[in-house]
Design a protein around this motif. Structure first.
Motif, PDB file in Angstrom:
ATOM      1  N   VAL A  17       0.832  -1.209   0.000  1.00 12.70           N
ATOM      2  CA  VAL A  17       0.000   0.000   0.000  1.00 12.70           C
ATOM      3  C   VAL A  17       0.866   1.258   0.000  1.00 12.70           C
ATOM      4  O   VAL A  17       1.995   1.257   0.504  1.00 12.70           O
ATOM      5  CB  VAL A  17      -0.964   0.028   1.215  1.00 12.70           C
ATOM      6  N   GLY A  18       0.312   2.329  -0.575  1.00 12.74           N
ATOM      7  CA  GLY A  18       0.992   3.615  -0.555  1.00 12.74           C
ATOM      8  C   GLY A  18       0.713   4.326   0.753  1.00 12.74           C
ATOM      9  O   GLY A  18      -0.328   4.966   0.902  1.00 12.74           O
ATOM     10  N   ASP A  19       1.604   4.161   1.730  1.00 14.88           N
ATOM     11  CA  ASP A  19       1.353   4.715   3.071  1.00 14.88           C
ATOM     12  C   ASP A  19       2.473   5.628   3.552  1.00 14.88           C
ATOM     13  O   ASP A  19       2.657   5.835   4.750  1.00 14.88           O
ATOM     14  CB  ASP A  19       1.135   3.581   4.080  1.00 14.88           C
ATOM     15  N   TRP A  20       3.249   6.197   2.614  1.00 13.74           N
ATOM     16  CA  TRP A  20       4.381   7.034   3.005  1.00 13.74           C
ATOM     17  C   TRP A  20       4.575   8.105   1.940  1.00 13.74           C
ATOM     18  O   TRP A  20       4.100   7.946   0.815  1.00 13.74           O
ATOM     19  CB  TRP A  20       5.637   6.173   3.130  1.00 13.74           C
ATOM     20  N   GLY A  68       2.304  14.296   4.829  1.00 12.18           N
ATOM     21  CA  GLY A  68       2.528  15.566   5.511  1.00 12.18           C
ATOM     22  C   GLY A  68       1.315  16.466   5.334  1.00 12.18           C
ATOM     23  O   GLY A  68       0.863  17.130   6.289  1.00 12.18           O
ATOM     24  N   MET A  69       0.781  16.473   4.125  1.00 18.44           N
ATOM     25  CA  MET A  69      -0.414  17.260   3.816  1.00 18.44           C
ATOM     26  C   MET A  69      -1.609  16.791   4.644  1.00 18.44           C
ATOM     27  O   MET A  69      -2.341  17.600   5.241  1.00 18.44           O
ATOM     28  CB  MET A  69      -0.705  17.094   2.319  1.00 18.44           C
ATOM     29  N   LEU A  70      -1.824  15.489   4.717  1.00 18.22           N
ATOM     30  CA  LEU A  70      -2.963  14.928   5.452  1.00 18.22           C
ATOM     31  C   LEU A  70      -2.831  15.149   6.957  1.00 18.22           C
ATOM     32  O   LEU A  70      -3.808  15.491   7.645  1.00 18.22           O
ATOM     33  CB  LEU A  70      -3.085  13.427   5.154  1.00 18.22           C
ATOM     34  N   CYS A  92       5.626  18.607   8.503  1.00 16.72           N
ATOM     35  CA  CYS A  92       5.014  17.378   9.046  1.00 16.72           C
ATOM     36  C   CYS A  92       5.664  16.126   8.464  1.00 16.72           C
ATOM     37  O   CYS A  92       5.819  15.107   9.158  1.00 16.72           O
ATOM     38  CB  CYS A  92       3.510  17.369   8.753  1.00 16.72           C
ATOM     39  N   VAL A  93       6.060  16.204   7.181  1.00 16.21           N
ATOM     40  CA  VAL A  93       6.734  15.059   6.551  1.00 16.21           C
ATOM     41  C   VAL A  93       8.034  14.769   7.281  1.00 16.21           C
ATOM     42  O   VAL A  93       8.361  13.613   7.594  1.00 16.21           O
ATOM     43  CB  VAL A  93       7.017  15.331   5.053  1.00 16.21           C
ATOM     44  N   VAL A  94       8.795  15.815   7.577  1.00 16.83           N
ATOM     45  CA  VAL A  94      10.077  15.652   8.276  1.00 16.83           C
ATOM     46  C   VAL A  94       9.862  15.026   9.650  1.00 16.83           C
ATOM     47  O   VAL A  94      10.582  14.102  10.055  1.00 16.83           O
ATOM     48  CB  VAL A  94      10.797  17.013   8.402  1.00 16.83           C
ATOM     49  N   LYS A  95       8.852  15.520  10.373  1.00 21.43           N
ATOM     50  CA  LYS A  95       8.578  14.978  11.709  1.00 21.43           C
ATOM     51  C   LYS A  95       8.100  13.528  11.627  1.00 21.43           C
ATOM     52  O   LYS A  95       8.434  12.706  12.495  1.00 21.43           O
ATOM     53  CB  LYS A  95       7.536  15.847  12.418  1.00 21.43           C
ATOM     54  N   LEU A  96       7.309  13.214  10.612  1.00 15.59           N
ATOM     55  CA  LEU A  96       6.838  11.829  10.431  1.00 15.59           C
ATOM     56  C   LEU A  96       8.009  10.900  10.156  1.00 15.59           C
ATOM     57  O   LEU A  96       8.119   9.821  10.756  1.00 15.59           O
ATOM     58  CB  LEU A  96       5.824  11.764   9.283  1.00 15.59           C
ATOM     59  N   GLN A  97       8.907  11.341   9.262  1.00 19.70           N
ATOM     60  CA  GLN A  97      10.038  10.485   8.886  1.00 19.70           C
ATOM     61  C   GLN A  97      11.061  10.364  10.012  1.00 19.70           C
ATOM     62  O   GLN A  97      11.863   9.430  10.013  1.00 19.70           O
ATOM     63  CB  GLN A  97      10.686  11.023   7.609  1.00 19.70           C
ATOM     64  N   SER A  98      11.011  11.307  10.962  1.00 20.87           N
ATOM     65  CA  SER A  98      11.901  11.195  12.132  1.00 20.87           C
ATOM     66  C   SER A  98      11.216  10.450  13.282  1.00 20.87           C
ATOM     67  O   SER A  98      11.750  10.375  14.380  1.00 20.87           O
ATOM     68  CB  SER A  98      12.330  12.590  12.600  1.00 20.87           C
ATOM     69  N   ASP A 123       3.776  11.851  18.166  1.00 20.36           N
ATOM     70  CA  ASP A 123       2.478  12.463  17.888  1.00 20.36           C
ATOM     71  C   ASP A 123       2.107  12.329  16.412  1.00 20.36           C
ATOM     72  O   ASP A 123       0.945  12.072  16.063  1.00 20.36           O
ATOM     73  CB  ASP A 123       2.492  13.946  18.279  1.00 20.36           C
ATOM     74  N   PHE A 124       3.089  12.489  15.563  1.00 20.53           N
ATOM     75  CA  PHE A 124       2.815  12.424  14.128  1.00 20.53           C
ATOM     76  C   PHE A 124       2.651  10.972  13.656  1.00 20.53           C
ATOM     77  O   PHE A 124       1.905  10.704  12.714  1.00 20.53           O
ATOM     78  CB  PHE A 124       3.919  13.155  13.354  1.00 20.53           C
ATOM     79  N   ILE A 125       3.320  10.061  14.325  1.00 19.19           N
ATOM     80  CA  ILE A 125       3.108   8.634  14.028  1.00 19.19           C
ATOM     81  C   ILE A 125       1.683   8.243  14.409  1.00 19.19           C
ATOM     82  O   ILE A 125       1.010   7.482  13.699  1.00 19.19           O
ATOM     83  CB  ILE A 125       4.130   7.755  14.789  1.00 19.19           C
TER      84      ILE A 125
END
Length: 682
Positions: free
Chosen positions: A255-258, A263-265, A310-316, A320-322
């Protein structure tokens, strides 16, 4: 019910013959004594005794001749006829190829690798199968300086052909085609074995493998649409096939989950529902949620900046973003699973792009160490051999790409999952991309194509009846859930139109409606060559005439009803089948009976072709042909005979009921592989 014919057993016949020979010797001894004058009888007894002894001697001599013939026949049968196979149905093409290969190697020892070609006969008037090797061998011999006509080659092959339990006869036609007729005894015995021991395939001796199949692959936060239909249906069918063949199958949903869109969502989620960590936000309509966030992303520069943050925080892996990311994924996952449940897509393990994220830096370092990474304008590229277009493994901003993800993916599936067969079921538009991925994986030694099978299973697009890409009237992509709803409604209307709602219970009606609706959607896809585009038409797929699931499911229920109409229960058929297995097989004699048997026995070779070419339409064609051949048999050969006046059953042909049972047994396996659920009443 007819008595099941029993063949004489060698031991019993031999014992009877020995006993009668002993009696004959005693009588002959008495005759010799009489003729030699050593046996005394009263004058009145002598003529009568001699006459009786002579008569008995002649009778015994006659019986001895017939018993000897029976013994020879039984010995021949024991030598050539197959005993019940301990591990399943024989692949006839493979077996005949082995038999003719032995004859060809013996006939032409000078040829290192002589061609052996055995195919199904195009005209069953001449034979069931055909060996077409003679012309190629004649050409190979000519290259060595030996002149032989193809017909002479065929004659020598036939001369050296070993005995085979499969072959009744063979003949040479034209310039050297060898026509092969299968042994009726082989057909009879194998059908009996199929009935008693179920439909099983004989193991071919090749090692079983770990098969990793990547299919379906919808995108998180987007609804599944008609574009996901083909990947889901074709992938599931191939997974079923390899599982049926005994392989260890891992079904993966990539699935496309990354990526940037998350970040937008997440930015939209955190701003619209700031208490999302304590209270689950009402984002059930993810399609609308996605459109809202995309509109902001395209039109609001500040929002776009926050989305990238948000993308940067998710990838780190910010907790909260996870959590926000998991909330969005969970909503999508529930929607996907509703579709999979309706289509009975089982055991599909979700393993999205995020799974490979932490592997990507290591993959890039490994590729750099191999010396195949080129730096260009801040990007890191790989140019696979023979390709003008590169793979981008690192973008100029330092981010990874789909190329990086797919390289990490293929290595993980080969090294960690120990995949011996890797299949990627996506649209044909991605074929060139995957070919580049495979080239790089081979170049760095991740796999050897001679050992590991890695293939892209491409397919065409779904077209509307206007032969344009299948969309709604407004031009939107058709939602898959709406498509399934429409199929269910149309099928229900069709069943009511035929009066089935008056014949079936509500539960039976519901089962029939789902089986036909979803079965027709699947079969319409699978029955076309996957490479080609196909036109989606509910009217055609729900038609119960021609090569459709509707026709096949109706045919299946009709065949199932024959034994019920004869009031013969499954236990009685099982007992009859066991008796047949012990006595030489199901007594099939009529040409139509034997033709059905021949089609049933093609099942293993059909599966071999499908697994070689990854083309489910071959299995669909076989299933349709089997149903057609059965109909020809049923129209000609009565399974049940009734009194015309009273309608009472006067005779039941049990062996034909067994053929019905064998036919539905094979159809059951075909339906299972295709992912279609048959019903016994419709």
């Amino acid at each position: 019910m007819d008595d099941v014919m029993k063949e004489p057993k060698i031991a019993e016949v031999s014992e009877t013959l020995a006993k009668q020979e002993k009696e004959a010797k005693e009588i002959l001894n008495e005759i010799e004594q009489i003729q030699g004058g050593n046996f005394k009888l009263d004058e009145e007894q002598e003529p009568k005794v001699i006459t009786d002894l002579a008569t008995m001697n002649a009778k015994l001599a006659y019986q001895a001749v017939h018993l000897e013939r029976a013994i020879e026949k039984e010995k021949k049968r024991a030598k050539l006829s197959p005993a019940p196979s301990p591990d399943g149905m024989v692949n006839i093409v493979t077996e005949l190829t082995s038999v003719f290969g032995e004859a060809i190697r013996k006939s032409f020892p000078s040829l290192a690798s002589p061609p052996v070609s055995v195919t199904l006969s195009q005209n069953d008037k001449f034979g069931d199968y055909q060996c077409n090797s003679a012309m190629a061998i004649a050409g190979a011999l000519k290259a060595q300086g030996t002149k032989m006509s193809p017909r002479q080659v065929a004659e020598l092959i036939v001369k050296n052909l070993p005995n085979s339990q499969l072959i009744e006869s063979h003949s040479i036609a034209g310039p050297g085609f060898i026509n092969i007729k299968l042994s009726p005894d082989f057909l009879r015995q194998t059908v009996a074995d199929l009935l008693v021991n179920s439909v099983r395939l004989q193991k071919d001796g090749k090692p079983l493998k770990r098969v990793v199949i990547d299919y379906s692959a919808p995108n998180i936060a987007k609804e599944m649409h008609v574009g996901h239909l083909r990947s889901t249906i074709i992938g599931d069918c191939l997974a079923n096939l390899f599982e049926y063949l005994g392989h260890d199958v891992l079904r993966l949903n990539h699935v496309g989950d990354w990526g940037t869109q998350f970040g937008m969502l997440i930015a939209h989620l955190t701003e619209m529902f700031p208490n999302y960590k304590e209270e689950s936000p009402p984002i059930g309509d993810l399609q609308a949620f996605y459109k809202q966030s995309k509109k902001r992303f395209d039109n609001d520069a500040d929002f776009k900046k926050r989305a990238y943050e948000c993308v940067v925080k998710l990838q780190s892996h910010d907790p909260d973003f996870i959590k926000a990311w998991n909330l969005i994924c969970d909503v999508s996952r529930k929607e996907f699973n509703l579709i999979y449940s309706r289509l009975k897509i089982g055991d599909l393990k979700e393993r999205g792009e995020s799974f490979y994220h932490d592997m990507m830096p290591k993959i890039v370092k490994e590729l750099e160490k191999e010396g195949i990474v080129v730096k260009e304008e801040g990007r890191k590229l790989i140019f696979p051999e023979g390709s003008q277009f590169p793979l981008t493994v690192v973008k100029s901003d330092g981010g990874f790409t789909y190329d990086t993800s797919d390289l990490a993916c293929i290595k993980q599936r080969i090294h960690d999952e120990k995949g011996g067969i890797l299949l990627y079921v996506t649209d044909s538009g991605q074929a060139s991309h995957f070919q580049l991925i495979y080239k790089v994986a081979q170049a760095v030694g991740w796999y050897d194509p001679k050992v590991t099978r890695v293939e892209h299973v491409g397919f065409g697009v779904v077209l509307g009846e206007d032969r344009k890409k299948f969309k709604t009237r407004s031009g939107d992509t058709i939602r898959l859930a709406a498509l399934l709803d429409e199929g269910l409604k149309r099928c229900g209307d069709k069943l009511v139109e035929k009066g089935r709602d008056k014949e079936l219970t509500p539960q039976e009606m519901n089962a029939a409606q789902e089986a036909v609706a979803y079965g027709c959607i699947k079969y319409a896809d699978l029955s076309h060559n996957r490479i080609n585009d196909y036109v989606f038409s509910f009217d055609k797929m729900l038609d119960d005439r021609g090569n459709t699931a509707a026709y096949l499911l109706y045919a299946y229920t009709r065949i199932k009803s024959i034994a019920r109409n004869a009031k013969v229960c499954p236990e009685e058929l099982k007992t009859a089948a066991k008796q047949c297995l012990e006595s030489g097989g199901v007594p099939l004699e009529h040409p139509r009976e034997l033709k059905v048997a021949r089609y049933l026995l093609r099942f293993p070779e059909i599966l071999q072709r499908v697994s070689d070419d990854l083309t489910p339409n071959i299995l669909c064609d076989y299933l349709y042909e089997l149903a057609t051949v059965f109909t020809e048999f049923y129209d000609t050969c009565y399974c049940i005979e009734k009194d015309r006046a009273s309608g009472d059953i006067v005779k039941i042909h049990t062996h034909r009921l067994l053929l019905c049972d064998a036919t539905t047994a094979v159809m059951d396996q075909c339906f299972w592989i295709l992912g279609i659920t048959p019903v016994h009443r419709m």
